[in-house]
Design a protein around this motif. Structure first.
Motif, PDB file in Angstrom:
ATOM      1  N   ILE A 109       0.867  -1.178   0.000  1.00  0.00           N
ATOM      2  CA  ILE A 109       0.000   0.000   0.000  1.00  0.00           C
ATOM      3  C   ILE A 109       0.902   1.227   0.000  1.00  0.00           C
ATOM      4  N   VAL A 110       0.679   2.097  -0.970  1.00  0.00           N
ATOM      5  CA  VAL A 110       1.493   3.299  -1.146  1.00  0.00           C
ATOM      6  C   VAL A 110       0.572   4.508  -1.055  1.00  0.00           C
ATOM      7  N   CYS A 111       0.997   5.519  -0.316  1.00  0.00           N
ATOM      8  CA  CYS A 111       0.219   6.748  -0.181  1.00  0.00           C
ATOM      9  C   CYS A 111       0.154   7.444  -1.540  1.00  0.00           C
ATOM     10  N   ALA A 112      -1.056   7.758  -1.982  1.00  0.00           N
ATOM     11  CA  ALA A 112      -1.245   8.428  -3.272  1.00  0.00           C
ATOM     12  C   ALA A 112      -0.775   9.876  -3.230  1.00  0.00           C
ATOM     13  N   GLU A 113      -0.694  10.456  -2.047  1.00  0.00           N
ATOM     14  CA  GLU A 113      -0.302  11.862  -1.925  1.00  0.00           C
ATOM     15  C   GLU A 113       1.212  12.057  -1.895  1.00  0.00           C
ATOM     16  N   CYS A 114       1.924  11.282  -1.069  1.00  0.00           N
ATOM     17  CA  CYS A 114       3.362  11.525  -0.893  1.00  0.00           C
ATOM     18  C   CYS A 114       4.251  10.377  -1.374  1.00  0.00           C
ATOM     19  N   GLY A 115       3.633   9.239  -1.746  1.00  0.00           N
ATOM     20  CA  GLY A 115       4.407   8.122  -2.268  1.00  0.00           C
ATOM     21  C   GLY A 115       5.046   7.218  -1.221  1.00  0.00           C
ATOM     22  N   THR A 116       4.774   7.466   0.053  1.00  0.00           N
ATOM     23  CA  THR A 116       5.335   6.638   1.118  1.00  0.00           C
ATOM     24  C   THR A 116       4.770   5.223   1.043  1.00  0.00           C
ATOM     25  N   GLU A 117       5.661   4.237   1.103  1.00  0.00           N
ATOM     26  CA  GLU A 117       5.216   2.849   1.199  1.00  0.00           C
ATOM     27  C   GLU A 117       4.785   2.603   2.635  1.00  0.00           C
ATOM     28  N   VAL A 118       3.511   2.329   2.824  1.00  0.00           N
ATOM     29  CA  VAL A 118       2.946   2.184   4.161  1.00  0.00           C
ATOM     30  C   VAL A 118       3.148   0.783   4.700  1.00  0.00           C
ATOM     31  N   GLY A 119       2.989  -0.202   3.869  1.00  0.00           N
ATOM     32  CA  GLY A 119       3.157  -1.592   4.284  1.00  0.00           C
ATOM     33  C   GLY A 119       2.310  -2.500   3.423  1.00  0.00           C
ATOM     34  N   ARG A 120       2.454  -3.768   3.654  1.00  0.00           N
ATOM     35  CA  ARG A 120       1.660  -4.743   2.897  1.00  0.00           C
ATOM     36  C   ARG A 120       0.235  -4.759   3.436  1.00  0.00           C
ATOM     37  N   TYR A 121      -0.720  -4.914   2.531  1.00  0.00           N
ATOM     38  CA  TYR A 121      -2.133  -4.880   2.890  1.00  0.00           C
ATOM     39  C   TYR A 121      -2.461  -5.861   4.012  1.00  0.00           C
ATOM     40  N   GLY A 122      -1.973  -7.079   3.923  1.00  0.00           N
ATOM     41  CA  GLY A 122      -2.282  -8.088   4.935  1.00  0.00           C
ATOM     42  C   GLY A 122      -1.796  -7.688   6.316  1.00  0.00           C
ATOM     43  N   ASP A 123      -0.619  -7.079   6.391  1.00  0.00           N
ATOM     44  CA  ASP A 123      -0.072  -6.636   7.678  1.00  0.00           C
ATOM     45  C   ASP A 123      -0.894  -5.480   8.251  1.00  0.00           C
ATOM     46  N   ILE A 124      -1.277  -4.545   7.378  1.00  0.00           N
ATOM     47  CA  ILE A 124      -2.083  -3.401   7.819  1.00  0.00           C
ATOM     48  C   ILE A 124      -3.449  -3.884   8.301  1.00  0.00           C
ATOM     49  N   ARG A 125      -4.070  -4.772   7.529  1.00  0.00           N
ATOM     50  CA  ARG A 125      -5.395  -5.314   7.903  1.00  0.00           C
ATOM     51  C   ARG A 125      -5.323  -6.024   9.245  1.00  0.00           C
ATOM     52  N   LYS A 126      -4.302  -6.851   9.438  1.00  0.00           N
ATOM     53  CA  LYS A 126      -4.158  -7.580  10.703  1.00  0.00           C
ATOM     54  C   LYS A 126      -3.979  -6.615  11.874  1.00  0.00           C
ATOM     55  N   ALA A 127      -3.158  -5.588  11.684  1.00  0.00           N
ATOM     56  CA  ALA A 127      -2.937  -4.607  12.752  1.00  0.00           C
ATOM     57  C   ALA A 127      -4.232  -3.887  13.110  1.00  0.00           C
ATOM     58  N   MET A 128      -5.037  -3.557  12.104  1.00  0.00           N
ATOM     59  CA  MET A 128      -6.303  -2.872  12.375  1.00  0.00           C
ATOM     60  C   MET A 128      -7.291  -3.797  13.084  1.00  0.00           C
ATOM     61  N   ILE A 129      -7.335  -5.045  12.681  1.00  0.00           N
ATOM     62  CA  ILE A 129      -8.219  -6.020  13.330  1.00  0.00           C
ATOM     63  C   ILE A 129      -7.787  -6.225  14.781  1.00  0.00           C
ATOM     64  N   ASP A 130      -6.484  -6.381  15.009  1.00  0.00           N
ATOM     65  CA  ASP A 130      -5.972  -6.568  16.373  1.00  0.00           C
ATOM     66  C   ASP A 130      -6.291  -5.362  17.248  1.00  0.00           C
ATOM     67  N   LYS A 131      -6.138  -4.155  16.706  1.00  0.00           N
ATOM     68  CA  LYS A 131      -6.433  -2.948  17.480  1.00  0.00           C
ATOM     69  C   LYS A 131      -7.926  -2.873  17.801  1.00  0.00           C
ATOM     70  N   GLY A 132      -8.755  -3.154  16.818  1.00  0.00           N
ATOM     71  CA  GLY A 132     -10.203  -3.141  17.049  1.00  0.00           C
ATOM     72  C   GLY A 132     -10.617  -4.165  18.087  1.00  0.00           C
ATOM     73  N   ARG A 133     -10.056  -5.358  17.994  1.00  0.00           N
ATOM     74  CA  ARG A 133     -10.366  -6.421  18.960  1.00  0.00           C
ATOM     75  C   ARG A 133      -9.952  -5.993  20.371  1.00  0.00           C
ATOM     76  N   SER A 134      -8.780  -5.394  20.491  1.00  0.00           N
ATOM     77  CA  SER A 134      -8.291  -4.936  21.786  1.00  0.00           C
ATOM     78  C   SER A 134      -9.205  -3.858  22.378  1.00  0.00           C
ATOM     79  N   GLU A 135      -9.652  -2.929  21.542  1.00  0.00           N
ATOM     80  CA  GLU A 135     -10.539  -1.868  22.014  1.00  0.00           C
ATOM     81  C   GLU A 135     -11.883  -2.430  22.460  1.00  0.00           C
TER      82      GLU A 135
END
Length: 68
Positions: A27-53
Motif C-alpha cells: 500500500i502506497v500513499c497516493a499523496e506523498c508516495g510513502t510505502e505504508v506496508g503490505r495490505y495483509g499486515d495493515i489489515r491484521k494490525a487494524m483487526i488486532d487494534k479493534g479487537r483490543s478496544e
C-alpha cells in the motif's frame, strides 16, 4: 464490499484499500508516495487494534456492572 480506511503516518492523507486487495500488495500513499506496508499486515494490525478496544470496553462494562 468492505473498505479499510487508514491514514498515512507521513502526510496524513487517507489510505484506502478494498477487502479483496491481495495480502502481499504494498500500500502506497497516493499523496506523498510513502510505502505504508503490505495490505495483509495493515489489515491484521487494524483487526488486532479493534479487537483490543472491544475487549477493553467489554471489561470496563463488566466492572461497572459488578459494582452494582
Amino acid at each position: 464490499m468492505v473498505t479499510i480506511n487508514a491514514s498515512c503516518a507521513n502526510c496524513g492523507a487517507a489510505l484506502k484499500a478494498a477487502d479483496d486487495t491481495p495480502d502481499d500488495q504494498m500500500i502506497v500513499c497516493a499523496e506523498c508516495g510513502t510505502e505504508v506496508g503490505r495490505y495483509g499486515d495493515i489489515r491484521k494490525a487494524m483487526i488486532d487494534k479493534g479487537r483490543s478496544e472491544i475487549e477493553g470496553a467489554v471489561a470496563d462494562m463488566i466492572k461497572r456492572f459488578n459494582k452494582r
